[in-house]
Design a protein around this motif. Structure first.
Motif, PDB file in Angstrom:
ATOM      1  N   THR A 128       0.860  -1.187   0.000  1.00  0.00           N
ATOM      2  CA  THR A 128       0.000   0.000   0.000  1.00  0.00           C
ATOM      3  C   THR A 128       0.895   1.235   0.000  1.00  0.00           C
ATOM      4  O   THR A 128       1.884   1.281   0.731  1.00  0.00           O
ATOM      5  CB  THR A 128      -0.903   0.036   1.249  1.00  0.00           C
ATOM      6  OG1 THR A 128      -1.717  -1.142   1.274  1.00  0.00           O
ATOM      7  CG2 THR A 128      -1.806   1.268   1.229  1.00  0.00           C
ATOM      8  N   GLU A 129       0.567   2.202  -0.846  1.00  0.00           N
ATOM      9  CA  GLU A 129       1.279   3.487  -0.809  1.00  0.00           C
ATOM     10  C   GLU A 129       0.256   4.608  -0.710  1.00  0.00           C
ATOM     11  O   GLU A 129      -0.789   4.575  -1.362  1.00  0.00           O
ATOM     12  CB  GLU A 129       2.201   3.649  -2.023  1.00  0.00           C
ATOM     13  CG  GLU A 129       1.536   3.560  -3.383  1.00  0.00           C
ATOM     14  CD  GLU A 129       1.203   4.909  -3.984  1.00  0.00           C
ATOM     15  OE1 GLU A 129       1.392   5.941  -3.297  1.00  0.00           O
ATOM     16  OE2 GLU A 129       0.738   4.936  -5.132  1.00  0.00           O
ATOM     17  N   HIS A 131      -0.137   8.907  -0.650  1.00  0.00           N
ATOM     18  CA  HIS A 131       0.483  10.202  -0.920  1.00  0.00           C
ATOM     19  C   HIS A 131      -0.573  11.302  -0.949  1.00  0.00           C
ATOM     20  O   HIS A 131      -1.769  11.044  -0.894  1.00  0.00           O
ATOM     21  CB  HIS A 131       1.232  10.177  -2.262  1.00  0.00           C
ATOM     22  CG  HIS A 131       2.543   9.468  -2.195  1.00  0.00           C
ATOM     23  ND1 HIS A 131       2.664   8.109  -2.388  1.00  0.00           N
ATOM     24  CD2 HIS A 131       3.801   9.927  -1.955  1.00  0.00           C
ATOM     25  CE1 HIS A 131       3.935   7.758  -2.277  1.00  0.00           C
ATOM     26  NE2 HIS A 131       4.642   8.839  -2.009  1.00  0.00           N
ATOM     27  N   ALA A 138       0.517   6.813 -10.154  1.00  0.00           N
ATOM     28  CA  ALA A 138       0.099   5.771  -9.209  1.00  0.00           C
ATOM     29  C   ALA A 138       0.229   4.422  -9.913  1.00  0.00           C
ATOM     30  O   ALA A 138      -0.267   4.264 -11.030  1.00  0.00           O
ATOM     31  CB  ALA A 138      -1.344   6.000  -8.756  1.00  0.00           C
ATOM     32  N   PRO A 139       0.912   3.463  -9.300  1.00  0.00           N
ATOM     33  CA  PRO A 139       1.617   3.556  -8.019  1.00  0.00           C
ATOM     34  C   PRO A 139       2.790   4.537  -8.081  1.00  0.00           C
ATOM     35  O   PRO A 139       3.249   4.878  -9.158  1.00  0.00           O
ATOM     36  CB  PRO A 139       2.117   2.127  -7.770  1.00  0.00           C
ATOM     37  CG  PRO A 139       1.369   1.259  -8.731  1.00  0.00           C
ATOM     38  CD  PRO A 139       1.037   2.115  -9.888  1.00  0.00           C
ATOM     39  N   SER A 140       3.258   4.922  -6.919  1.00  0.00           N
ATOM     40  CA  SER A 140       4.408   5.810  -6.853  1.00  0.00           C
ATOM     41  C   SER A 140       5.655   5.100  -7.366  1.00  0.00           C
ATOM     42  O   SER A 140       5.746   3.873  -7.358  1.00  0.00           O
ATOM     43  CB  SER A 140       4.644   6.255  -5.403  1.00  0.00           C
ATOM     44  OG  SER A 140       5.045   5.146  -4.610  1.00  0.00           O
ATOM     45  N   SER A 161      -1.421  -2.899 -10.192  1.00  0.00           N
ATOM     46  CA  SER A 161      -2.234  -1.994  -9.388  1.00  0.00           C
ATOM     47  C   SER A 161      -3.483  -2.711  -8.886  1.00  0.00           C
ATOM     48  O   SER A 161      -4.227  -3.305  -9.693  1.00  0.00           O
ATOM     49  CB  SER A 161      -2.647  -0.765 -10.209  1.00  0.00           C
ATOM     50  OG  SER A 161      -1.536   0.026 -10.511  1.00  0.00           O
ATOM     51  N   SER A 173      -2.989   2.083  -4.141  1.00  0.00           N
ATOM     52  CA  SER A 173      -2.595   3.490  -4.076  1.00  0.00           C
ATOM     53  C   SER A 173      -3.727   4.328  -3.509  1.00  0.00           C
ATOM     54  O   SER A 173      -4.876   4.217  -3.952  1.00  0.00           O
ATOM     55  CB  SER A 173      -2.241   4.009  -5.476  1.00  0.00           C
ATOM     56  OG  SER A 173      -1.146   3.300  -6.014  1.00  0.00           O
ATOM     57  N   ARG A 175      -4.715   8.452  -2.242  1.00  0.00           N
ATOM     58  CA  ARG A 175      -4.331   9.861  -2.300  1.00  0.00           C
ATOM     59  C   ARG A 175      -5.169  10.618  -1.264  1.00  0.00           C
ATOM     60  O   ARG A 175      -6.388  10.754  -1.428  1.00  0.00           O
ATOM     61  CB  ARG A 175      -4.552  10.425  -3.707  1.00  0.00           C
ATOM     62  CG  ARG A 175      -3.705   9.723  -4.780  1.00  0.00           C
ATOM     63  CD  ARG A 175      -2.234  10.010  -4.571  1.00  0.00           C
ATOM     64  NE  ARG A 175      -1.355   9.289  -5.497  1.00  0.00           N
ATOM     65  CZ  ARG A 175      -0.696   8.196  -5.173  1.00  0.00           C
ATOM     66  NH1 ARG A 175      -0.831   7.648  -3.963  1.00  0.00           N
ATOM     67  NH2 ARG A 175       0.107   7.620  -6.046  1.00  0.00           N
ATOM     68  N   HIS A 183       4.639   4.076   2.825  1.00  0.00           N
ATOM     69  CA  HIS A 183       4.753   2.845   2.051  1.00  0.00           C
ATOM     70  C   HIS A 183       4.741   1.653   3.004  1.00  0.00           C
ATOM     71  O   HIS A 183       5.511   1.625   3.952  1.00  0.00           O
ATOM     72  CB  HIS A 183       6.032   2.843   1.213  1.00  0.00           C
ATOM     73  CG  HIS A 183       6.018   3.870   0.123  1.00  0.00           C
ATOM     74  ND1 HIS A 183       6.367   5.188   0.341  1.00  0.00           N
ATOM     75  CD2 HIS A 183       5.672   3.773  -1.181  1.00  0.00           C
ATOM     76  CE1 HIS A 183       6.243   5.855  -0.798  1.00  0.00           C
ATOM     77  NE2 HIS A 183       5.826   5.029  -1.723  1.00  0.00           N
TER      78      HIS A 183
END
Length: 240
Positions: A128-129, A131, A138-140, A161, A173, A175, A183
């Protein structure tokens, strides 16, 4: 050092301020297409622009003999072209998806855990990320680097993803607000869960790491990553 900045968003402005605090001089701030860039005044350039602009910014720097550090993500389909040019010109180029010193240590922890998990059947990796809402990709790039670090240890052959599958690492991802970056890497089995996480509290750590990389790069030739800056043991493949 005399620094040229390509991209003058949040990171560019933070690097500008921190560079002056460290006794450096910013001689150019390029925030869009320009034919009037004083390459002859630069000792090093830092690129934190947009994915569509980064390759040409880097190429122009290299052709003008300026070492360049790039932290822009989302353009790596041209990475081979850029590194080949750097090597043919005898230039200096350093790329990292994340310049945080803590995150680069986390990359090492991630690879070590992934290697250990190859001997533990029944676990499935996921990531999982998180931001800020202004982040476009996305993903970072950092999440992709983490996934590639797991894949390099064996047991997985791809990332995707959201959706996973046999041998595929799912990356979720999110936001949210002004989140600098979180992360998380997890391994789940029917009976337990192993999890490691890196959380950035501010973006200043990214700016400091980029400046340290620029200070290190001046006077060198070749293609490098943060492993080189931190003198970490093992494979020297640049972080992608």
């Amino acid at each position: 050092m005399k620094i040229g900045l390509f991209g003058y968003g949040t990171m560019g402005r933070m690097i500008d301020s921190l560079a002056r605090d460290r006794g450096h001089e910013v001689v150019a701030r390029v925030d869009g297409p320009s034919d009037k860039v004083p390459f002859d005044r630069m000792e090093v350039a830092l690129d934190f622009s947009q994915p569509e602009a980064a390759p040409e910014n880097i190429i122009r720097c290299l052709r003008n003999g300026v070492p360049v550090v790039s932290g822009t993500t989302g353009w790596l389909e041209r990475f081979g072209e850029v590194t080949a040019l750097c090597e043919s010109l005898g230039g200096a180029f350093l790329y990292a998806s994340n310049f945080s010193l803590g995150m680069n240590l986390f990359f090492e922890l991630n690879a070590t855990l992934a290697r250990l998990m190859t001997a533990a059947p029944g676990y499935r990796a996921s990531m999982t990320e998180i931001h800020h809402t202004r982040k476009l990709d996305a993903p970072s790039g950092t999440a992709i680097s983490l996934a590639e670090g797991i894949i390099a240890q064996g047991g997985y052959h791809a990332w995707q993803s959201d959706q996973g599958g046999e041998g595929v690492i799912p990356i979720r991802s999110e936001r949210i607000g002004d989140t600098p970056g979180t992360h998380r890497v997890a391994y789940d089995s029917p009976v337990d869960r192993i999890e490691i996480q890196h959380t950035a509290h501010t973006r200043e750590g990214f700016a400091l790491g980029a400046l340290l990389a620029a200070e290190w790069l001046v006077g060198k030739n070749g293609v490098f990553g943060m492993r080189d800056v931190l003198n970490l043991p093992g494979d020297r493949e640049p972080d992608r």
